[in-house]
Every structure is written in C-alpha cells, then in structure tokens.
Design a protein around this motif. Structure first.
Motif, mmCIF file in Angstrom:
data_model
loop_
_atom_site.group_PDB
_atom_site.id
_atom_site.type_symbol
_atom_site.label_atom_id
_atom_site.label_comp_id
_atom_site.label_asym_id
_atom_site.label_seq_id
_atom_site.Cartn_x
_atom_site.Cartn_y
_atom_site.Cartn_z
ATOM 1 N N VAL A 58 -1.615 28.749 0.764
ATOM 2 C CA VAL A 58 -2.437 29.307 -0.312
ATOM 3 C C VAL A 58 -1.750 30.545 -0.902
ATOM 4 O O VAL A 58 -1.720 30.721 -2.121
ATOM 5 C CB VAL A 58 -3.865 29.634 0.190
ATOM 6 N N LYS A 59 -1.159 31.385 -0.047
ATOM 7 C CA LYS A 59 -0.439 32.577 -0.531
ATOM 8 C C LYS A 59 0.723 32.186 -1.445
ATOM 9 O O LYS A 59 1.072 32.913 -2.359
ATOM 10 C CB LYS A 59 0.085 33.404 0.650
ATOM 11 N N LEU A 99 -6.200 35.721 13.370
ATOM 12 C CA LEU A 99 -6.610 35.100 12.111
ATOM 13 C C LEU A 99 -7.490 36.043 11.298
ATOM 14 O O LEU A 99 -7.301 36.192 10.089
ATOM 15 C CB LEU A 99 -7.348 33.782 12.410
ATOM 16 N N VAL A 100 -8.425 36.706 11.938
ATOM 17 C CA VAL A 100 -9.309 37.643 11.234
ATOM 18 C C VAL A 100 -8.503 38.813 10.657
ATOM 19 O O VAL A 100 -8.736 39.230 9.514
ATOM 20 C CB VAL A 100 -10.454 38.125 12.160
ATOM 21 N N THR A 101 -7.541 39.309 11.423
ATOM 22 C CA THR A 101 -6.679 40.395 10.926
ATOM 23 C C THR A 101 -5.930 39.943 9.674
ATOM 24 O O THR A 101 -5.846 40.681 8.686
ATOM 25 C CB THR A 101 -5.686 40.837 12.030
ATOM 26 N N MET A 102 -5.421 38.713 9.709
ATOM 27 C CA MET A 102 -4.712 38.155 8.551
ATOM 28 C C MET A 102 -5.659 38.033 7.352
ATOM 29 O O MET A 102 -5.317 38.432 6.236
ATOM 30 C CB MET A 102 -4.127 36.796 8.913
ATOM 31 N N LEU A 103 -6.852 37.508 7.579
ATOM 32 C CA LEU A 103 -7.821 37.349 6.491
ATOM 33 C C LEU A 103 -8.222 38.706 5.917
ATOM 34 O O LEU A 103 -8.349 38.866 4.703
ATOM 35 C CB LEU A 103 -9.057 36.591 6.976
ATOM 36 N N ASP A 104 -8.413 39.693 6.804
ATOM 37 C CA ASP A 104 -8.772 41.047 6.362
ATOM 38 C C ASP A 104 -7.690 41.674 5.487
ATOM 39 O O ASP A 104 -7.982 42.515 4.643
ATOM 40 C CB ASP A 104 -9.023 41.968 7.566
ATOM 41 N N SER A 105 -6.451 41.260 5.707
ATOM 42 C CA SER A 105 -5.342 41.843 4.944
ATOM 43 C C SER A 105 -5.223 41.241 3.541
ATOM 44 O O SER A 105 -4.514 41.781 2.695
ATOM 45 C CB SER A 105 -4.024 41.640 5.706
ATOM 46 N N GLU A 108 -9.395 40.176 -2.226
ATOM 47 C CA GLU A 108 -10.516 39.298 -2.587
ATOM 48 C C GLU A 108 -10.024 38.191 -3.516
ATOM 49 O O GLU A 108 -10.466 37.047 -3.428
ATOM 50 C CB GLU A 108 -11.636 40.105 -3.240
ATOM 51 N N GLU A 109 -9.065 38.537 -4.368
ATOM 52 C CA GLU A 109 -8.482 37.552 -5.288
ATOM 53 C C GLU A 109 -7.818 36.407 -4.503
ATOM 54 O O GLU A 109 -7.990 35.243 -4.837
ATOM 55 C CB GLU A 109 -7.457 38.247 -6.193
ATOM 56 N N ALA A 110 -7.082 36.752 -3.448
ATOM 57 C CA ALA A 110 -6.422 35.726 -2.627
ATOM 58 C C ALA A 110 -7.451 34.852 -1.895
ATOM 59 O O ALA A 110 -7.272 33.647 -1.754
ATOM 60 C CB ALA A 110 -5.470 36.366 -1.623
ATOM 61 N N SER A 121 -9.896 19.053 -5.354
ATOM 62 C CA SER A 121 -10.146 20.390 -5.913
ATOM 63 C C SER A 121 -11.492 20.989 -5.525
ATOM 64 O O SER A 121 -11.631 22.200 -5.475
ATOM 65 C CB SER A 121 -10.050 20.343 -7.440
ATOM 66 N N HIS A 122 -12.499 20.142 -5.273
ATOM 67 C CA HIS A 122 -13.848 20.648 -4.998
ATOM 68 C C HIS A 122 -14.356 20.166 -3.645
ATOM 69 O O HIS A 122 -14.140 19.007 -3.269
ATOM 70 C CB HIS A 122 -14.828 20.196 -6.090
ATOM 71 N N ASP A 123 -15.062 21.052 -2.966
ATOM 72 C CA ASP A 123 -15.711 20.715 -1.708
ATOM 73 C C ASP A 123 -16.804 19.681 -2.002
ATOM 74 O O ASP A 123 -17.714 19.958 -2.776
ATOM 75 C CB ASP A 123 -16.320 21.994 -1.110
ATOM 76 N N PRO A 124 -16.720 18.493 -1.396
ATOM 77 C CA PRO A 124 -17.699 17.447 -1.718
ATOM 78 C C PRO A 124 -19.123 17.770 -1.256
ATOM 79 O O PRO A 124 -20.088 17.272 -1.821
ATOM 80 C CB PRO A 124 -17.168 16.215 -0.977
ATOM 81 N N HIS A 125 -19.258 18.638 -0.251
ATOM 82 C CA HIS A 125 -20.591 18.980 0.260
ATOM 83 C C HIS A 125 -21.301 19.988 -0.636
ATOM 84 O O HIS A 125 -22.500 19.910 -0.850
ATOM 85 C CB HIS A 125 -20.496 19.543 1.690
ATOM 86 N N GLN A 126 -20.537 20.956 -1.134
ATOM 87 C CA GLN A 126 -21.138 22.040 -1.916
ATOM 88 C C GLN A 126 -20.881 21.907 -3.423
ATOM 89 O O GLN A 126 -21.521 22.578 -4.213
ATOM 90 C CB GLN A 126 -20.590 23.398 -1.453
ATOM 91 N N GLY A 127 -19.898 21.092 -3.793
ATOM 92 C CA GLY A 127 -19.568 20.919 -5.200
ATOM 93 C C GLY A 127 -18.864 22.115 -5.824
ATOM 94 O O GLY A 127 -18.791 22.236 -7.037
ATOM 95 N N VAL A 128 -18.344 23.018 -4.967
ATOM 96 C CA VAL A 128 -17.657 24.213 -5.468
ATOM 97 C C VAL A 128 -16.145 24.051 -5.301
ATOM 98 O O VAL A 128 -15.692 23.303 -4.436
ATOM 99 C CB VAL A 128 -18.130 25.495 -4.728
ATOM 100 N N PRO A 129 -15.368 24.759 -6.140
ATOM 101 C CA PRO A 129 -13.910 24.677 -5.987
ATOM 102 C C PRO A 129 -13.474 25.202 -4.618
ATOM 103 O O PRO A 129 -14.041 26.178 -4.117
ATOM 104 C CB PRO A 129 -13.365 25.579 -7.096
ATOM 105 N N TYR A 130 -12.483 24.556 -4.048
ATOM 106 C CA TYR A 130 -11.948 25.021 -2.766
ATOM 107 C C TYR A 130 -11.261 26.367 -2.921
ATOM 108 O O TYR A 130 -10.601 26.635 -3.922
ATOM 109 C CB TYR A 130 -10.931 24.021 -2.210
ATOM 110 N N SER A 131 -11.418 27.205 -1.895
ATOM 111 C CA SER A 131 -10.714 28.482 -1.781
ATOM 112 C C SER A 131 -10.720 28.816 -0.287
ATOM 113 O O SER A 131 -11.426 28.161 0.493
ATOM 114 C CB SER A 131 -11.441 29.588 -2.560
#
Length: 156
Positions: A58-59, A99-105, A108-110, A121-131
């Motif tokens: 993703v980065k 993993l949490v340390t990495m996520l904290d670093s 918000e944009e990332a 592209s979209h989560d089929p359960h929620q219908g929202v774009p993946y991130s």
C-alpha cells in the motif's frame, strides 16, 4: 486513530492467556477445530502478513495481496503444533505490537488511501472502498471472532 487503538487492545487480551498451562494451550473447540495455540498463532501469522506484505504494498501505491486463506492458515496451524504456548504467546504479542507501531507511524492519508484487495476495489460486506483503515477494521472483527472461540474453549 481509534481503529488502531482498538486493534492494539488485542495485546491486552493476549496477556490474559499468560496463566494458561500447556494442556490449556492444546485444548480444542471440538475434534475438527483448532487448539487455542493454533488460533493465537493463526492471528499472529496474519499480523505478520499485514506487516511484511500488505503495508509495504500500500505504501508503494500497489494493491493489497492476500494469499489463499486455506493454505496460509494451514501453515500457521501446522507450525503451532511444534511450538509451546508460551512461545506462541510471546510471538503473538511481539507481532501485534510491531504491527501497531507501524500503523501508528502512518499518516491518516496513508491509512485511508483507496486501494484494492486482490484486484477488488470495494469491500463486498460494507460496500466501501478498500483501504488499510477498512482492512484493520475487518481484522478487529476477525480477532473478536477468535477471542470468543478461545474464551468458549476455556469455559469448558
């Protein structure tokens, strides 16, 4: 970000397992299901996949790649059979903290950057774009599912 704090709370739950005996670690939910040790290592393997594969891709602006679940999970459960509960617990706590340390670093944009999961592209359960934010939310649900499993095994 609240979702990361919620994700981090899993380590506190893991610490409640420090008192388990080796025979507790090997208890299964039923004859066809995983042991507590296998469940906990299964989650750690996914943490390591997020840390070593998903976040870097993703980065780099690439989509998230998830392996075949069955073979990925089978590797974790087979490996758990060779380890002590204490080893699995330490590895799991370390994986989640890293993993949490990495996520904290991450910015918000990332965390909210729209991406794909195995080309979708979209989560089929929620219908929202993946991130990453969406995926972490899904892993929190995954954690909760397995935490309930472990707690029901321990109540027997």
């Amino acid at each position: 970000m609240q979702v990361i704090q919620e994700f981090a709370a899993y380590t506190e739950w893991l610490k409640t397992l420090e008192k388990l005996s080796e025979s507790d670690w090997n208890k299964q939910s039923d004859s066809e299901k995983w042991s507590i040790k296998q469940i906990v290592l299964h989650i750690a393997h996914w943490d390591n996949h997020l840390l070593n594969v998903i976040i870097p891709s993703v980065k780099n602006g690439e989509g998230m790649i998830f392996p075949d679940f069955d073979s990925f999970n089978a590797r974790a459960t087979k490996r758990a059979e060779k380890l002590t509960g204490e080893t699995v617990l330490k590895e799991s706590i370390n994986s989640r903290r890293t993993l949490v340390t990495m996520l904290d670093s991450l910015s918000e944009e990332a965390l909210t950057y729209k991406t794909t999961a195995n080309g979708v592209s979209h989560d089929p359960h929620q219908g929202v774009p993946y991130s990453l934010h969406v995926i972490i939310g899904e892993f929190i649900e995954h954690d909760r599912h397995h935490m309930k499993q472990v707690e029901s095994i321990l109540k027997r």
